[in-house]
Design a protein around this motif. Structure first.
Motif, PDB file in Angstrom:
ATOM      1  N   MET A 134      14.488  -0.015   0.094  1.00 44.54           N
ATOM      2  CA  MET A 134      14.082   0.470  -1.225  1.00 44.54           C
ATOM      3  C   MET A 134      13.124   1.658  -1.102  1.00 44.54           C
ATOM      4  SD  MET A 134      13.521  -3.072  -3.404  1.00 44.54           S
ATOM      5  CE  MET A 134      13.004  -2.162  -4.850  1.00 44.54           C
ATOM      6  N   VAL A 135      12.179   1.569  -0.162  1.00 41.50           N
ATOM      7  CA  VAL A 135      11.257   2.688   0.061  1.00 41.50           C
ATOM      8  C   VAL A 135      12.015   3.917   0.553  1.00 41.50           C
ATOM      9  CG1 VAL A 135       9.311   3.512   1.442  1.00 41.50           C
ATOM     10  CG2 VAL A 135       9.255   1.214   0.471  1.00 41.50           C
ATOM     11  N   GLU A 136      12.951   3.696   1.475  1.00 37.76           N
ATOM     12  CA  GLU A 136      13.739   4.814   1.986  1.00 37.76           C
ATOM     13  C   GLU A 136      14.549   5.470   0.866  1.00 37.76           C
ATOM     14  OE1 GLU A 136      16.859   5.812   5.650  1.00 37.76           O
ATOM     15  OE2 GLU A 136      16.422   3.730   5.095  1.00 37.76           O
ATOM     16  N   GLY A 137      15.143   4.656  -0.017  1.00 35.22           N
ATOM     17  CA  GLY A 137      15.879   5.213  -1.139  1.00 35.22           C
ATOM     18  C   GLY A 137      14.976   5.992  -2.081  1.00 35.22           C
ATOM     19  N   ARG A 138      13.772   5.498  -2.288  1.00 37.02           N
ATOM     20  CA  ARG A 138      12.817   6.205  -3.148  1.00 37.02           C
ATOM     21  C   ARG A 138      12.431   7.546  -2.542  1.00 37.02           C
ATOM     22  NH1 ARG A 138       7.039   3.603  -5.175  1.00 37.02           N
ATOM     23  NH2 ARG A 138       6.535   5.224  -6.715  1.00 37.02           N
ATOM     24  N   LEU A 139      12.190   7.566  -1.239  1.00 42.11           N
ATOM     25  CA  LEU A 139      11.857   8.826  -0.562  1.00 42.11           C
ATOM     26  C   LEU A 139      13.028   9.801  -0.616  1.00 42.11           C
ATOM     27  CD1 LEU A 139       9.993   7.517   2.636  1.00 42.11           C
ATOM     28  CD2 LEU A 139       8.980   8.491   0.563  1.00 42.11           C
ATOM     29  N   GLN A 140      14.242   9.269  -0.468  1.00 42.04           N
ATOM     30  CA  GLN A 140      15.411  10.139  -0.493  1.00 42.04           C
ATOM     31  C   GLN A 140      15.617  10.748  -1.866  1.00 42.04           C
ATOM     32  OE1 GLN A 140      17.396  10.855   2.392  1.00 42.04           O
ATOM     33  NE2 GLN A 140      17.801  12.495   0.933  1.00 42.04           N
ATOM     34  N   GLY A 184       0.812  -1.214   0.000  1.00 41.23           N
ATOM     35  CA  GLY A 184       0.000   0.000   0.000  1.00 41.23           C
ATOM     36  C   GLY A 184       0.843   1.261   0.000  1.00 41.23           C
ATOM     37  N   VAL A 185       1.942   1.242   0.740  1.00 41.02           N
ATOM     38  CA  VAL A 185       2.835   2.403   0.780  1.00 41.02           C
ATOM     39  C   VAL A 185       3.421   2.677  -0.599  1.00 41.02           C
ATOM     40  CG1 VAL A 185       5.090   3.177   1.629  1.00 41.02           C
ATOM     41  CG2 VAL A 185       3.404   2.292   3.234  1.00 41.02           C
ATOM     42  N   ASN A 186       3.893   1.643  -1.264  1.00 41.96           N
ATOM     43  CA  ASN A 186       4.461   1.829  -2.606  1.00 41.96           C
ATOM     44  C   ASN A 186       3.417   2.349  -3.591  1.00 41.96           C
ATOM     45  OD1 ASN A 186       7.246   1.096  -2.408  1.00 41.96           O
ATOM     46  ND2 ASN A 186       6.644  -1.034  -2.166  1.00 41.96           N
ATOM     47  N   ARG A 187       2.205   1.838  -3.484  1.00 42.25           N
ATOM     48  CA  ARG A 187       1.146   2.288  -4.394  1.00 42.25           C
ATOM     49  C   ARG A 187       0.793   3.754  -4.154  1.00 42.25           C
ATOM     50  NH1 ARG A 187      -2.205  -0.839  -2.722  1.00 42.25           N
ATOM     51  NH2 ARG A 187      -3.501   0.533  -1.469  1.00 42.25           N
ATOM     52  N   ARG A 188       0.622   4.132  -2.873  1.00 41.31           N
ATOM     53  CA  ARG A 188       0.264   5.521  -2.561  1.00 41.31           C
ATOM     54  C   ARG A 188       1.390   6.482  -2.928  1.00 41.31           C
ATOM     55  NH1 ARG A 188      -1.823   2.839   1.935  1.00 41.31           N
ATOM     56  NH2 ARG A 188      -0.038   3.410   3.222  1.00 41.31           N
ATOM     57  N   CYS A 189       2.624   6.066  -2.684  1.00 38.89           N
ATOM     58  CA  CYS A 189       3.753   6.933  -3.033  1.00 38.89           C
ATOM     59  C   CYS A 189       3.854   7.123  -4.551  1.00 38.89           C
ATOM     60  CB  CYS A 189       5.055   6.349  -2.484  1.00 38.89           C
ATOM     61  SG  CYS A 189       5.277   6.569  -0.705  1.00 38.89           S
ATOM     62  N   GLY A 190       3.610   6.032  -5.302  1.00 43.16           N
ATOM     63  CA  GLY A 190       3.658   6.151  -6.751  1.00 43.16           C
ATOM     64  C   GLY A 190       2.603   7.108  -7.283  1.00 43.16           C
ATOM     65  N   VAL A 236       0.628   8.970   3.635  1.00 41.56           N
ATOM     66  CA  VAL A 236       1.444   8.947   2.418  1.00 41.56           C
ATOM     67  C   VAL A 236       2.844   9.423   2.809  1.00 41.56           C
ATOM     68  CG1 VAL A 236       1.683   9.710   0.034  1.00 41.56           C
ATOM     69  CG2 VAL A 236      -0.597   9.514   1.048  1.00 41.56           C
ATOM     70  N   PRO A 237       3.802   8.516   2.996  1.00 42.28           N
ATOM     71  CA  PRO A 237       5.140   8.925   3.431  1.00 42.28           C
ATOM     72  C   PRO A 237       5.754  10.001   2.545  1.00 42.28           C
ATOM     73  CG  PRO A 237       4.927   6.551   3.575  1.00 42.28           C
ATOM     74  CD  PRO A 237       3.688   7.052   2.900  1.00 42.28           C
ATOM     75  N   MET A 238       5.571   9.896   1.235  1.00 38.36           N
ATOM     76  CA  MET A 238       6.147  10.890   0.330  1.00 38.36           C
ATOM     77  C   MET A 238       5.499  12.255   0.552  1.00 38.36           C
ATOM     78  SD  MET A 238       6.914  10.294  -3.698  1.00 38.36           S
ATOM     79  CE  MET A 238       7.966   8.886  -3.346  1.00 38.36           C
ATOM     80  N   GLY A 239       4.202  12.267   0.876  1.00 36.72           N
ATOM     81  CA  GLY A 239       3.517  13.522   1.179  1.00 36.72           C
ATOM     82  C   GLY A 239       4.058  14.167   2.445  1.00 36.72           C
ATOM     83  N   LYS A 240       4.430  13.350   3.416  1.00 34.47           N
ATOM     84  CA  LYS A 240       4.992  13.893   4.658  1.00 34.47           C
ATOM     85  C   LYS A 240       6.378  14.492   4.408  1.00 34.47           C
ATOM     86  CE  LYS A 240       2.426  10.601   7.507  1.00 34.47           C
ATOM     87  NZ  LYS A 240       2.514   9.458   8.446  1.00 34.47           N
ATOM     88  N   VAL A 241       7.147  13.839   3.562  1.00 33.87           N
ATOM     89  CA  VAL A 241       8.468  14.370   3.222  1.00 33.87           C
ATOM     90  C   VAL A 241       8.318  15.703   2.490  1.00 33.87           C
ATOM     91  CG1 VAL A 241      10.552  13.976   1.853  1.00 33.87           C
ATOM     92  CG2 VAL A 241       9.535  12.098   3.151  1.00 33.87           C
ATOM     93  N   ALA A 242       7.400  15.738   1.512  1.00 32.00           N
ATOM     94  CA  ALA A 242       7.166  16.982   0.780  1.00 32.00           C
ATOM     95  C   ALA A 242       6.646  18.066   1.711  1.00 32.00           C
ATOM     96  CB  ALA A 242       6.171  16.740  -0.360  1.00 32.00           C
ATOM     97  N   GLY A 243       5.767  17.695   2.637  1.00 34.45           N
ATOM     98  CA  GLY A 243       5.235  18.669   3.584  1.00 34.45           C
ATOM     99  C   GLY A 243       6.322  19.277   4.447  1.00 34.45           C
ATOM    100  N   GLY A 294       1.443  12.629  -9.497  1.00 32.22           N
ATOM    101  CA  GLY A 294       0.646  13.846  -9.444  1.00 32.22           C
ATOM    102  C   GLY A 294       1.442  15.060  -9.011  1.00 32.22           C
ATOM    103  N   PHE A 295       2.419  14.860  -8.124  1.00 31.14           N
ATOM    104  CA  PHE A 295       3.194  15.972  -7.590  1.00 31.14           C
ATOM    105  C   PHE A 295       3.991  16.670  -8.686  1.00 31.14           C
ATOM    106  CE2 PHE A 295       6.810  17.964  -5.497  1.00 31.14           C
ATOM    107  CZ  PHE A 295       6.218  18.582  -4.402  1.00 31.14           C
TER     108      PHE A 295
END
Length: 236
Positions: free
Chosen positions: A213-219, A59-65, A89-96, A70-71
């Motif tokens: 892998m998720v951490e690398g994607r967020l970074q 679910g995390v990978n899907r929401r981040c994708g 959405v972890p990526m949304g928190k990073v962007a925030g 969209g971002f």
């Protein structure tokens, strides 16, 4: 007792020459039973973590994708963040975190570009670390079971074998028929320990890789956003 009632049903159509795990458990020493029961509980919890984590990381990978696509297509990052950045959405928190720090620096009367770049990077890197920690929060239990369960099972085996030798002394009979049942029950504890440990070790290694892998994607997302935000600050 329910287990006593179930045991005869597991005699495999009356074939008492075959191994009956439930009967081994019921006839074991109370200490060995406690160890087996604890290991079985640990195994159930391990499989619960495996199933729930698999669903969660998917679910995390899907929401981040969906968020990332969209971002970068949005005309205004802040507007998109207000609309889509809420929720888990972890990526949304990073962007925030990055956008919040960017706004604070943009409001300063005297802008220090180098200091702004460092503060924005630190804000997003901190958020990336927090999200990775949240994802890997329950994986330490898998590592613990994977490393400890075989030794706990071995302790049950040693205890059971000691009890078997004690029975030899009590009965003054060293025939294999006397000690074999007790040794079988004792070895069953080690088998349960391995049954709990093997999936835990495999799952821990696999899930740790997926968290990395998720951490690398967020970074990588944070780095791209950092470049975009610092360019806007420098164009003021």
């Amino acid at each position: 007792m329910i287990l006593d009632l179930l045991a005869p049903t597991l005699d495999f159509a009356g074939d008492t020459d075959r191994l009956n795990p439930l009967r081994l458990f019921l006839e074991a020493d109370i200490v060995v039973q406690a160890i087996m029961f604890g290991l079985l509980l640990a195994s159930v919890w391990v499989w619960t973590i495996i199933i729930t984590f698999s669903l969660r990381i998917g679910g995390v990978n899907r929401r981040c994708g969906e968020y990332e696509r969209g971002f970068w297509e949005a005309e205004n990052f802040e507007t998109f963040q207000k609309q889509r950045g809420r929720g888990d959405v972890p990526m949304g928190k990073v962007a925030g975190a990055g956008l919040a720090e960017w706004r604070r620096n943009a409001q300063l009367r005297t802008l220090d570009p180098e200091g702004a770049r460092q503060r924005i990077a630190l804000a997003m890197n901190s958020s990336v670390g927090e999200e990775a920690d949240l994802l890997s929060n329950r994986l330490n239990f898998l590592a613990t079971v994977g490393s400890v369960a075989p030794f706990v099972g071995l302790f049950g085996t040693v205890w059971g074998i000691m009890n078997s030798f004690f029975q030899i002394g009590q009965q003054q009979n060293s025939s294999l028929a006397v000690v074999a049942p007790g040794i079988s029950e004792a070895l069953f504890a080690t088998a349960i320990g391995l049954f709990a440990a093997i999936p835990a070790v495999i799952a821990y290694n696999r899930f740790s890789h997926r968290v990395n892998m998720v951490e690398g994607r967020l970074q990588r997302f944070a780095d791209k956003l950092h470049m975009a935000l610092t360019r806007q600050l420098e164009s003021r």
